[in-house]
Motif scaffolding. Structure first.
Motif, PDB file in Angstrom:
ATOM      1  N   MET A   1       0.845  -1.293  -0.111  1.00 47.67           N
ATOM      2  CA  MET A   1      -0.139   0.046  -0.078  1.00 47.67           C
ATOM      3  C   MET A   1       0.973   1.165   0.102  1.00 47.67           C
ATOM      4  SD  MET A   1      -3.119  -1.150  -0.025  1.00 47.67           S
ATOM      5  CE  MET A   1      -4.306  -0.159   1.103  1.00 47.67           C
ATOM      6  N   CYS A   2       2.052   1.174   0.464  1.00 46.98           N
ATOM      7  CA  CYS A   2       2.959   2.364   0.366  1.00 46.98           C
ATOM      8  C   CYS A   2       3.785   2.303  -1.011  1.00 46.98           C
ATOM      9  CB  CYS A   2       4.224   2.289   1.153  1.00 46.98           C
ATOM     10  SG  CYS A   2       3.370   1.907   3.256  1.00 46.98           S
ATOM     11  N   GLY A   3       4.323   3.253  -1.494  1.00 49.23           N
ATOM     12  CA  GLY A   3       5.081   3.624  -2.685  1.00 49.23           C
ATOM     13  C   GLY A   3       6.702   3.623  -2.246  1.00 49.23           C
ATOM     14  N   ILE A   4       7.400   2.957  -2.732  1.00 52.92           N
ATOM     15  CA  ILE A   4       8.867   2.886  -2.565  1.00 52.92           C
ATOM     16  C   ILE A   4       9.633   3.196  -3.737  1.00 52.92           C
ATOM     17  CG2 ILE A   4       8.573   1.529  -0.359  1.00 52.92           C
ATOM     18  CD1 ILE A   4       9.850  -0.574  -1.615  1.00 52.92           C
ATOM     19  N   ILE A   5      10.846   3.887  -3.615  1.00 51.05           N
ATOM     20  CA  ILE A   5      11.604   4.067  -5.034  1.00 51.05           C
ATOM     21  C   ILE A   5      13.075   4.211  -4.504  1.00 51.05           C
ATOM     22  CG2 ILE A   5      10.923   6.462  -4.940  1.00 51.05           C
ATOM     23  CD1 ILE A   5      11.523   6.191  -7.978  1.00 51.05           C
ATOM     24  N   GLY A   6      13.989   3.874  -5.108  1.00 50.52           N
ATOM     25  CA  GLY A   6      15.293   4.214  -4.953  1.00 50.52           C
ATOM     26  C   GLY A   6      16.254   4.370  -6.076  1.00 50.52           C
ATOM     27  N   TYR A   7      17.116   5.515  -6.196  1.00 53.07           N
ATOM     28  CA  TYR A   7      17.838   5.306  -7.368  1.00 53.07           C
ATOM     29  C   TYR A   7      19.455   5.369  -7.079  1.00 53.07           C
ATOM     30  CZ  TYR A   7      20.306   7.595 -11.449  1.00 53.07           C
ATOM     31  OH  TYR A   7      21.332   8.026 -12.553  1.00 53.07           O
ATOM     32  N   ILE A   8      20.084   4.741  -8.058  1.00 54.66           N
ATOM     33  CA  ILE A   8      21.718   4.963  -7.765  1.00 54.66           C
ATOM     34  C   ILE A   8      22.162   4.914  -9.244  1.00 54.66           C
ATOM     35  CG2 ILE A   8      21.427   2.124  -7.718  1.00 54.66           C
ATOM     36  CD1 ILE A   8      24.080   2.131  -6.163  1.00 54.66           C
ATOM     37  N   GLY A   9      22.952   5.867  -9.225  1.00 53.38           N
ATOM     38  CA  GLY A   9      23.539   6.152 -10.663  1.00 53.38           C
ATOM     39  C   GLY A   9      24.276   7.540 -10.811  1.00 53.38           C
ATOM     40  N   LYS A  10      24.531   7.945 -12.047  1.00 55.27           N
ATOM     41  CA  LYS A  10      25.287   9.000 -12.205  1.00 55.27           C
ATOM     42  C   LYS A  10      24.493  10.293 -12.201  1.00 55.27           C
ATOM     43  CE  LYS A  10      28.303   6.599 -15.448  1.00 55.27           C
ATOM     44  NZ  LYS A  10      27.874   6.188 -16.880  1.00 55.27           N
ATOM     45  N   LYS A  11      23.205  10.461 -12.334  1.00 56.28           N
ATOM     46  CA  LYS A  11      22.577  11.540 -12.074  1.00 56.28           C
ATOM     47  C   LYS A  11      22.132  11.991 -10.765  1.00 56.28           C
ATOM     48  CE  LYS A  11      19.844  12.111 -16.231  1.00 56.28           C
ATOM     49  NZ  LYS A  11      18.303  11.948 -16.782  1.00 56.28           N
ATOM     50  N   ASP A  12      21.467  13.183 -10.601  1.00 54.19           N
ATOM     51  CA  ASP A  12      21.489  13.718  -9.247  1.00 54.19           C
ATOM     52  C   ASP A  12      20.336  12.932  -8.633  1.00 54.19           C
ATOM     53  OD1 ASP A  12      21.126  15.257  -6.946  1.00 54.19           O
ATOM     54  OD2 ASP A  12      20.812  17.069  -7.903  1.00 54.19           O
ATOM     55  N   ALA A  13      20.317  12.109  -7.682  1.00 55.45           N
ATOM     56  CA  ALA A  13      19.265  11.208  -7.208  1.00 55.45           C
ATOM     57  C   ALA A  13      18.040  11.978  -6.659  1.00 55.45           C
ATOM     58  CB  ALA A  13      20.001  10.189  -6.368  1.00 55.45           C
ATOM     59  N   ASN A  93      22.502   5.388  12.476  1.00 56.12           N
ATOM     60  CA  ASN A  93      22.171   5.933  11.535  1.00 56.12           C
ATOM     61  C   ASN A  93      22.881   5.968  10.254  1.00 56.12           C
ATOM     62  OD1 ASN A  93      19.728   7.558  12.102  1.00 56.12           O
ATOM     63  ND2 ASN A  93      20.937   8.738  13.639  1.00 56.12           N
ATOM     64  N   GLU A  94      23.379   4.768   9.879  1.00 53.26           N
ATOM     65  CA  GLU A  94      24.127   4.346   8.805  1.00 53.26           C
ATOM     66  C   GLU A  94      23.526   3.937   7.753  1.00 53.26           C
ATOM     67  OE1 GLU A  94      27.609   2.226  10.093  1.00 53.26           O
ATOM     68  OE2 GLU A  94      28.404   3.974  11.048  1.00 53.26           O
ATOM     69  N   ILE A  95      22.543   3.164   8.201  1.00 62.57           N
ATOM     70  CA  ILE A  95      21.794   2.067   7.095  1.00 62.57           C
ATOM     71  C   ILE A  95      20.256   2.723   7.025  1.00 62.57           C
ATOM     72  CG2 ILE A  95      20.628  -0.240   6.777  1.00 62.57           C
ATOM     73  CD1 ILE A  95      23.032  -0.990   8.591  1.00 62.57           C
ATOM     74  N   ALA A  96      19.689   2.963   5.957  1.00 61.19           N
ATOM     75  CA  ALA A  96      18.387   3.233   5.807  1.00 61.19           C
ATOM     76  C   ALA A  96      17.433   2.408   4.922  1.00 61.19           C
ATOM     77  CB  ALA A  96      18.226   4.545   5.304  1.00 61.19           C
ATOM     78  N   ILE A  97      16.310   2.180   5.304  1.00 60.79           N
ATOM     79  CA  ILE A  97      15.354   1.346   4.627  1.00 60.79           C
ATOM     80  C   ILE A  97      14.032   1.893   4.291  1.00 60.79           C
ATOM     81  CG2 ILE A  97      16.587  -0.863   5.587  1.00 60.79           C
ATOM     82  CD1 ILE A  97      12.924  -0.453   6.418  1.00 60.79           C
ATOM     83  N   VAL A  98      13.523   1.328   3.089  1.00 60.10           N
ATOM     84  CA  VAL A  98      11.942   1.753   3.017  1.00 60.10           C
ATOM     85  C   VAL A  98      11.159   0.484   2.710  1.00 60.10           C
ATOM     86  CG1 VAL A  98      12.086   4.231   1.858  1.00 60.10           C
ATOM     87  CG2 VAL A  98      12.521   2.537   0.428  1.00 60.10           C
TER      88      VAL A  98
END
Ligand code: M6R
Length: 586
Positions: A1-13, A93-98
């Motif tokens: 029911m929630c929305g999650i997203i992650g980006y890893i790459g060259k662009k401004d994330a 505060n080193e690991i973050a999850i969604v």
């Protein structure tokens, strides 16, 4: 029911993740947040409210990041508070999850973590995931710790995790959707495709149990073994998932229905024939779905009976466990779902498969779990449906059901020409003129306490669907009844001025007009929807007769009415309270 997203790459994330979150907002909008790795530090910003509200309070435009995750929440465990918003972090505060889903064994894991000295900051089941990874990292690297942590979870999940010390992003899914977007300059991991359609149309659909590890390359594992997943290409384009000239997705999607019916007609005839043969050969056919899709199932059973004299059982997907005892390898279950990710519908087909039954489905979202788990699929091709309310997906499902019914008696071409004839009329029904006319009715009904919707035969499921549309977007109590049931109790509710919307057709005019007269005699304000006006109606919406396809055309004015009611009551039709588009939890 929630929305999650992650980006890893060259662009401004960060801008990519924020844009992605906006495109996922239909999945939940209680609170939102992002977690970004910036110069080796983890920055988490989150709060209660819709995405625009949350991020207008936080200045993040100047932060540059190449690894960022984001979340838009529909609360399950824990109240709607800043602490419960995602991302969640570990003690350091080193690991973050969604996370999207429900961790069923979180109490037991939480106890264990607390006994090991972890300090949890929220009431959510999700936060334990960050701490589990932290705990595992005492003995192994981030990737292996993530995999170990995932093995300990029971329940449903789509998870994305990052670690401030690593140029890596991890994802995992079980019974909750998760897809990977592959762009020229990086990767997305998200709940749904529209989140990254602006950047790429190349997608990898993850399977249940998949763990994805993205650093310089992408690797996918299932049950500890590396697996290959194909890169697919999305047929939708980014514009289709935007509002364009419309103020709301709901109105846009209502207005697209002529095109949507046209696309639904263009089904692969080979698959239609295969499904028809399966129906003919089955010993027991079941339609299953939830909400609007269930109404399509019910309507479909009437259409099958009328056109093809074929009996199908109809069941809410969540009630289907009551029927599984009757299933054998000769049974056929036909699941209907816009998203293809509804947890109840998936549970129903899995139960059917366990009994050896065949599963076929009518689905809008290609690549969804239902598509993957079905033996045969008819894709609706209705384009992305973003508004929480199902509108165009319903008329598209009905179109396909009409075609199947006619195909059962070798009259597919006849169905196609009947449906094609309706297309121009649907343009008229969704036009500005019709909208203006229905607005007059909405002005009369906007302060109503209750609205009742009544139909007989094929119009009974229409009444149920119409009631659902009105209640979920305007919050006016609305209920659909079968005309024949009125005198068995429901008519007691009628007072002077109670609005009653009556769906009529040439075939059942006598019975339904008798119902309308009974309601009128008790003081009801009677609104007729159908081919012919009657003196009993106080307000009339003319909708030309379309026989078995009546339900396709008659629902449209009520979708518009529901929309207008929401607007007049100052509500946001795209984001009705307490609801989310994909119900991926049971
Ligand atoms: O994606 P699905 O078609 O499986 O969704 C089923 C229901 O959750 C959905 O139809 C829901 O009832 C909508 N809010 C109706 O407008």
């Amino acid at each position: 029911m929630c929305g999650i997203i992650g980006y890893i790459g060259k662009k401004d994330a960060i801008p990519l993740v924020l844009n992605g979150l906006k495109n996922l907002e239909y999945r939940g909008y209680d609170s939102a947040g992002i977690g970004a790795i910036v110069n080796g530090e983890l920055i988490v910003k989150k709060d209660v409210g819709k995405i625009d509200e949350v991020f207008s309070k936080i200045n993040i435009s100047s932060i540059g990041s190449n690894i960022t995750i984001g979340h838009t929440r529909w609360a399950t465990h824990g109240k709607v508070t800043k602490e419960n918003a995602h991302p969640h972090t570990d003690c350091k505060n080193e690991i973050a999850i969604v996370h999207n889903g429900i961790i069923e064994n979180y109490q037991e894991l939480k106890k264990e973590l607390i006994s090991k000295g972890h300090v949890l900051k929220s009431e959510t089941d999700s936060e334990i995931i960050a701490h589990l990874i932290e705990e595992e990292m005492k003995q192994r690297n981030f990737e292996d710790a993530f995999k170990k942590a995932i093995e300990k979870l029971k329940g449903s999940y789509a998870i994305v995790a990052i670690n401030k010390n690593e140029k890596e992003m991890m994802g995992a899914r079980k019974e909750s959707p998760l897809v990977v977007g592959v762009s020229e300059d990086g990767y997305f991991i998200a709940s749904d495709v529209p989140s990254f359609l602006d950047e790429t149309k190349r997608v990898i659909y993850l399977y249940d149990g998949d763990v994805v590890v993205i650093n310089n390359e992408i690797k996918i594992f299932n049950k500890g073994v590396e697996v290959k997943r194909e890169i697919d290409s999305i047929e939708w384009d980014a514009e289709q998932a935007k509002k364009g000239v419309f103020k709301h997705f709901m109105l846009k999607e209502i207005s697209e229905q002529a095109e949507v019916v046209k696309k639904a007609i263009m089904q692969d005839e080979k698959i239609i024939k295969e499904i028809v043969n399966a129906i003919k050969n089955a010993k027991g056919v079941y339609f299953v779905g939830c909400g609007t899709a269930y109404h399509a199932c019910l309507e479909g059973s009437y259409i099958f009976s009328k056109v093809a004299k074929t009996h199908v059982n109809v069941c809410y997907a969540h009630e289907f466990p009551n029927y599984v005892h009757f299933l054998t390898p000769e049974s056929l279950v036909i699941a209907i779902s816009q998203s293809g990710e509804t947890a109840d519908t998936l549970a129903a087909i899995r139960a059917a498969k366990e009994k050896g039954a065949k599963v076929m489905s009518i689905v809008n979202v290609a690549g969804s779990t239902l598509v993957r788990e079905s033996d045969k699929v008819l894709l609706q091709h209705a384009g992305p449906e973003i508004c929480v309310l199902s509108t165009k997906s319903y008329t598209s499902q009905l179109t396909i059901l009409v075609m199947l019914a006619y195909a059962l008696v070798d009259k597919l071409d006849e169905a196609k020409s009947k449906l094609k004839e309706l297309i121009r009329y649907i343009y008229y029904l969704t036009s500005k003129n019709t909208q203006e006319y229905i607005k007059k009715l909405a002005e009369k009904l906007k302060d109503a306490r209750d609205i009742y919707l009544i139909g007989r035969d094929l119009q009974y499921p229409t009444a149920l669907e119409a009631a659902l549309k009105i209640k979920e977007v305007s919050y006016i109590h609305a209920e659909g009844f079968a005309g024949g049931e009125l005198k068995h109790g429901n008519i007691a509710l009628i007072e002077k001025g109670t609005p009653c919307i009556i769906f009529t057709s040439k075939e059942n005019e006598e019975g339904i007009i008798a119902n309308a007269s009974e309601l009128k005699a008790r003081g009801a304000y009677v609104i007729g929807v159908g081919p012919r006006n009657s003196e009993v109606f106080d307000f009339f919406i003319k909708v030309r007769g379309a026989e078995e396809a009546n339900s396709i055309v008659q629902i449209i004015p009520i979708q518009i009415l529901a929309y207008q009611l929401a607007i007049l009551r100052g509500l946001d039709p795209d984001r009705p309270r307490n609801l989310a588009k994909s119900v991926t939890v049971k």
